[in-house]
Motif scaffolding. Structure first.
Motif, PDB file in Angstrom:
ATOM      1  N   LEU A 128    -103.918  31.286 -49.168  1.00 43.43           N
ATOM      2  CA  LEU A 128    -103.168  30.331 -48.357  1.00 43.43           C
ATOM      3  C   LEU A 128    -101.952  29.798 -49.100  1.00 43.43           C
ATOM      4  N   ALA A 129    -100.984  29.286 -48.347  1.00 40.88           N
ATOM      5  CA  ALA A 129     -99.720  28.857 -48.934  1.00 40.88           C
ATOM      6  C   ALA A 129     -99.221  27.586 -48.250  1.00 40.88           C
ATOM      7  N   PRO A 130     -98.878  26.561 -49.020  1.00 38.52           N
ATOM      8  CA  PRO A 130     -98.212  25.388 -48.450  1.00 38.52           C
ATOM      9  C   PRO A 130     -96.706  25.607 -48.414  1.00 38.52           C
ATOM     10  N   LEU A 131     -96.017  24.864 -47.564  1.00 36.14           N
ATOM     11  CA  LEU A 131     -94.559  24.974 -47.488  1.00 36.14           C
ATOM     12  C   LEU A 131     -93.922  24.094 -48.553  1.00 36.14           C
ATOM     13  N   ALA A 132     -94.118  24.498 -49.812  1.00 36.67           N
ATOM     14  CA  ALA A 132     -93.610  23.747 -50.959  1.00 36.67           C
ATOM     15  C   ALA A 132     -92.108  23.947 -51.107  1.00 36.67           C
ATOM     16  N   GLY A 133     -91.504  23.085 -51.932  1.00 36.35           N
ATOM     17  CA  GLY A 133     -90.081  23.177 -52.177  1.00 36.35           C
ATOM     18  C   GLY A 133     -89.740  24.090 -53.327  1.00 36.35           C
ATOM     19  N   SER A 134     -88.460  24.139 -53.644  1.00 40.02           N
ATOM     20  CA  SER A 134     -87.993  25.024 -54.709  1.00 40.02           C
ATOM     21  C   SER A 134     -88.459  24.558 -56.077  1.00 40.02           C
ATOM     22  N   ALA A 135     -88.795  23.263 -56.210  1.00 41.89           N
ATOM     23  CA  ALA A 135     -89.246  22.702 -57.484  1.00 41.89           C
ATOM     24  C   ALA A 135     -90.694  22.241 -57.328  1.00 41.89           C
ATOM     25  N   PRO A 136     -91.683  23.033 -57.732  1.00 41.40           N
ATOM     26  CA  PRO A 136     -93.085  22.653 -57.545  1.00 41.40           C
ATOM     27  C   PRO A 136     -93.510  21.428 -58.345  1.00 41.40           C
ATOM     28  N   ASN A 137     -92.641  20.926 -59.236  1.00 41.03           N
ATOM     29  CA  ASN A 137     -92.936  19.713 -59.974  1.00 41.03           C
ATOM     30  C   ASN A 137     -92.691  18.453 -59.146  1.00 41.03           C
ATOM     31  N   VAL A 138     -92.114  18.606 -57.968  1.00 38.46           N
ATOM     32  CA  VAL A 138     -91.810  17.484 -57.085  1.00 38.46           C
ATOM     33  C   VAL A 138     -93.079  17.046 -56.351  1.00 38.46           C
ATOM     34  N   GLY A 139     -93.168  15.754 -56.023  1.00 37.82           N
ATOM     35  CA  GLY A 139     -94.309  15.236 -55.299  1.00 37.82           C
ATOM     36  C   GLY A 139     -94.362  15.737 -53.865  1.00 37.82           C
ATOM     37  N   VAL A 140     -95.582  15.974 -53.378  1.00 39.33           N
ATOM     38  CA  VAL A 140     -95.788  16.504 -52.029  1.00 39.33           C
ATOM     39  C   VAL A 140     -95.299  15.529 -50.965  1.00 39.33           C
ATOM     40  N   VAL A 141     -95.656  14.246 -51.107  1.00 36.75           N
ATOM     41  CA  VAL A 141     -95.405  13.278 -50.040  1.00 36.75           C
ATOM     42  C   VAL A 141     -93.915  13.003 -49.851  1.00 36.75           C
ATOM     43  N   GLY A 142     -93.202  12.703 -50.923  1.00 40.29           N
ATOM     44  CA  GLY A 142     -91.775  12.417 -50.786  1.00 40.29           C
ATOM     45  C   GLY A 142     -91.010  13.592 -50.216  1.00 40.29           C
ATOM     46  N   TYR A 143     -91.345  14.779 -50.674  1.00 35.39           N
ATOM     47  CA  TYR A 143     -90.690  15.995 -50.190  1.00 35.39           C
ATOM     48  C   TYR A 143     -90.955  16.195 -48.692  1.00 35.39           C
ATOM     49  N   THR A 144     -92.219  16.064 -48.293  1.00 38.79           N
ATOM     50  CA  THR A 144     -92.593  16.349 -46.910  1.00 38.79           C
ATOM     51  C   THR A 144     -92.064  15.300 -45.953  1.00 38.79           C
ATOM     52  N   THR A 145     -92.143  14.034 -46.318  1.00 41.65           N
ATOM     53  CA  THR A 145     -91.655  12.990 -45.416  1.00 41.65           C
ATOM     54  C   THR A 145     -90.131  13.016 -45.301  1.00 41.65           C
ATOM     55  N   GLY A 146     -89.452  13.684 -46.240  1.00 39.86           N
ATOM     56  CA  GLY A 146     -88.009  13.871 -46.141  1.00 39.86           C
ATOM     57  C   GLY A 146     -87.617  15.125 -45.385  1.00 39.86           C
ATOM     58  N   GLY A 147     -88.558  15.788 -44.776  1.00 37.67           N
ATOM     59  CA  GLY A 147     -88.303  17.024 -44.026  1.00 37.67           C
ATOM     60  C   GLY A 147     -88.908  18.216 -44.726  1.00 37.67           C
ATOM     61  N   GLY A 148     -88.399  18.509 -45.931  1.00 40.64           N
ATOM     62  CA  GLY A 148     -88.966  19.579 -46.722  1.00 40.64           C
ATOM     63  C   GLY A 148     -88.402  20.956 -46.430  1.00 40.64           C
ATOM     64  N   TYR A 149     -87.221  21.247 -47.029  1.00 41.46           N
ATOM     65  CA  TYR A 149     -86.546  22.533 -46.851  1.00 41.46           C
ATOM     66  C   TYR A 149     -86.797  23.387 -48.093  1.00 41.46           C
TER      67      TYR A 149
END
Length: 464
Positions: A128-149
């Motif tokens: 399985l795969a989450p829709l993570a960002g280009s920097a996996p060191n970033v927090g999940v919540v802030g990234y996702t609530t900001g849209g998450g490209y």
């Protein structure tokens, strides 16, 4: 609100500390200094106290205390989205909210302190795969609530569209569980509204079944900037839905972690992610491999959990200034502007000048949310060092480049890029209807204006 002239030290922070399961840190005490600085060390914050929250109840206690005493509340874990804040405030550190559970039937539940790499690693054994960002060191919540490209956004869409449920403490101190069916207005706002509507303690989202991808980056010498940029624009315009790409002009310093062929010189990276058969992906990429000789060819089949290798974003804290915009088109004249400002003859001070191709799944099949500006064709981002002696030149160059590109800019921006806490940023991040709705919801759920992340939106709606 408490003013600068009203000493925060007069507040009974001991009363707050006694109500917590987590820990409170005051200025000058052990633990405060390492928590006050996030990834961008140019961001200035001097909170009256920092609270490592251990439960949603701790978050409620901090928010209520702030409301009673006229303080703002800011929140963070990794500090990637922080902006400078001069008002008296408390800083909530969510690092202890570390729940991370992946369910084999295709979804995950994650606490606000979790970073993407942990979710990537937990999901991998299940394919399985989450829709993570280009920097996996970033927090999940802030990234996702900001849209998450992320680096597969054209293929898989934005992360906020996969959210099932959010647990949040709103500005009135109430802990809530929010879904599309329960408090639908708040659910709309939290997906794209970043932290303006509350402090998220946990989030649940769907995963996709992708164990591996054909992905990575091609790196060329900076002398090929014009040739590569022009070829990339033409090639990207023909890409099928299974591909996502971006391009970056890099000036990476000679330091540990930077490959020798890229260190201390200008290079151009073409990033590529392909979710189909690797042989098909290789054929699709071949035209870019033929444009010029590469310094490094790092495109291969990789586990999805190695997603961070595509952009190879820096992880160490540094002082940076970012400027960003969205482009409706990228004609030859715009390419000429970018080459003149960031190419080999430019003497550009930027570490990174990046173009991301948008479109595809970003603009299609979107669940209703606060995410705006989905119709842009490209994003552009500049990242330079913001430090004494060079910060002024970095800022002036960034503004000059975006100004020269103004004929092709939409006027918008992506929420997670170049956060600065300004009303202008709020106007650019949201269309007028979304901004107005966010302002109304912020007033309803945070009647005393406690949440610092809501300030740009509330001020923009008030015309300040």
């Amino acid at each position: 609100m408490t003013t600068i002239d009203q000493p925060v030290r007069d507040l009974d922070l001991g009363l707050l500390s006694a109500a917590l399961q987590g820990q409170l840190f005051l200025p000058g005490t052990p633990g405060y200094a390492e928590r006050v600085t996030g990834w961008n060390v140019a961001v200035r914050r001097t909170p009256a106290a920092i609270v490592d929250v251990a439960t949603a109840g701790d978050v409620s206690a901090v928010v209520r205390f702030a409301g009673i005493n006229g303080l703002r509340v800011a929140v963070g874990a990794t500090g990637h989205g922080a902006f400078s804040l001069d008002e008296p405030h408390l800083l909530i550190n969510t690092t202890l909210l570390e729940e991370c559970v992946v369910y084999p039937d295709g979804w995950a539940r994650v606490g606000a302190g979790v970073r993407w790499q942990r979710v990537l690693d937990a999901a991998a054994p299940h394919g399985l795969a989450p829709l993570a960002g280009s920097a996996p060191n970033v927090g999940v919540v802030g990234y996702t609530t900001g849209g998450g490209y992320g680096p597969l956004a054209r293929t898989l869409g934005v992360a906020s569209d996969r959210v099932r449920a959010i647990e949040v403490v709103t500005g009135d101190g109430q802990a809530r569980r929010v879904t599309a069916e329960d408090e639908s207005g708040l659910f709309w706002a939290l997906r794209g509204g970043k932290g303006a509507l509350g402090i998220v303690t946990a989030i649940e989202f769907d995963l996709v079944r992708i164990p591996s991808i054909y992905a990575g980056a091609l790196y060329y010498g900076g002398e090929n900037t014009s040739k590569v940029l022009s070829a990339w624009r033409e090639w990207a315009g023909r890409l099928p839905a299974r591909a996502t790409t971006s391009l970056a002009v890099l000036q990476l310093p000679a330091m540990p972690g930077v490959p020798e062929p890229l260190a201390g010189r200008m290079t151009v990276a073409v990033r590529f992610a392909w979710t189909g058969d690797p042989a098909d992906g290789e054929a699709v990429l071949q035209p870019m491999r033929a444009v010029a000789s590469t310094l490094i060819d790092a495109v291969n089949t990789i586990p999805y959990a190695a997603l961070g290798a595509i952009h190879a974003d820096p992880v160490d804290p540094m002082p940076v200034f970012e400027r960003t915009g969205l482009l409706r088109d990228l004609p030859d004249e715009a390419l000429d502007v970018i080459v003149a400002a960031a190419g080999p003859e430019s003497r550009s001070p930027q570490v990174i000048v990046e173009l991301r191709q948008l479109g595809g799944a970003i603009a299609c099949h979107a669940a209703p949310s606060a995410v705006s500006n989905r119709d842009a064709a490209y994003s552009i981002l500049t990242i330079g060092i913001d430090a004494p002696g060079i910060g002024e030149a970095t800022r002036a160059h960034s503004e000059g480049l975006l100004g020269a590109l103004s004929p092709w800019l939409t006027g918008g921006k992506l929420v997670n890029f170049a956060a600065d806490g300004s009303t202008e940023s709020a106007h650019r991040a949201y269309d007028s209807d979304a901004l107005s709705r966010l302002g109304r919801l912020a007033a309803a759920y945070d009647p005393h204006g406690v949440l610092a992340d809501a300030l740009p939106i509330r001020r923009a709606c008030a015309g300040i």
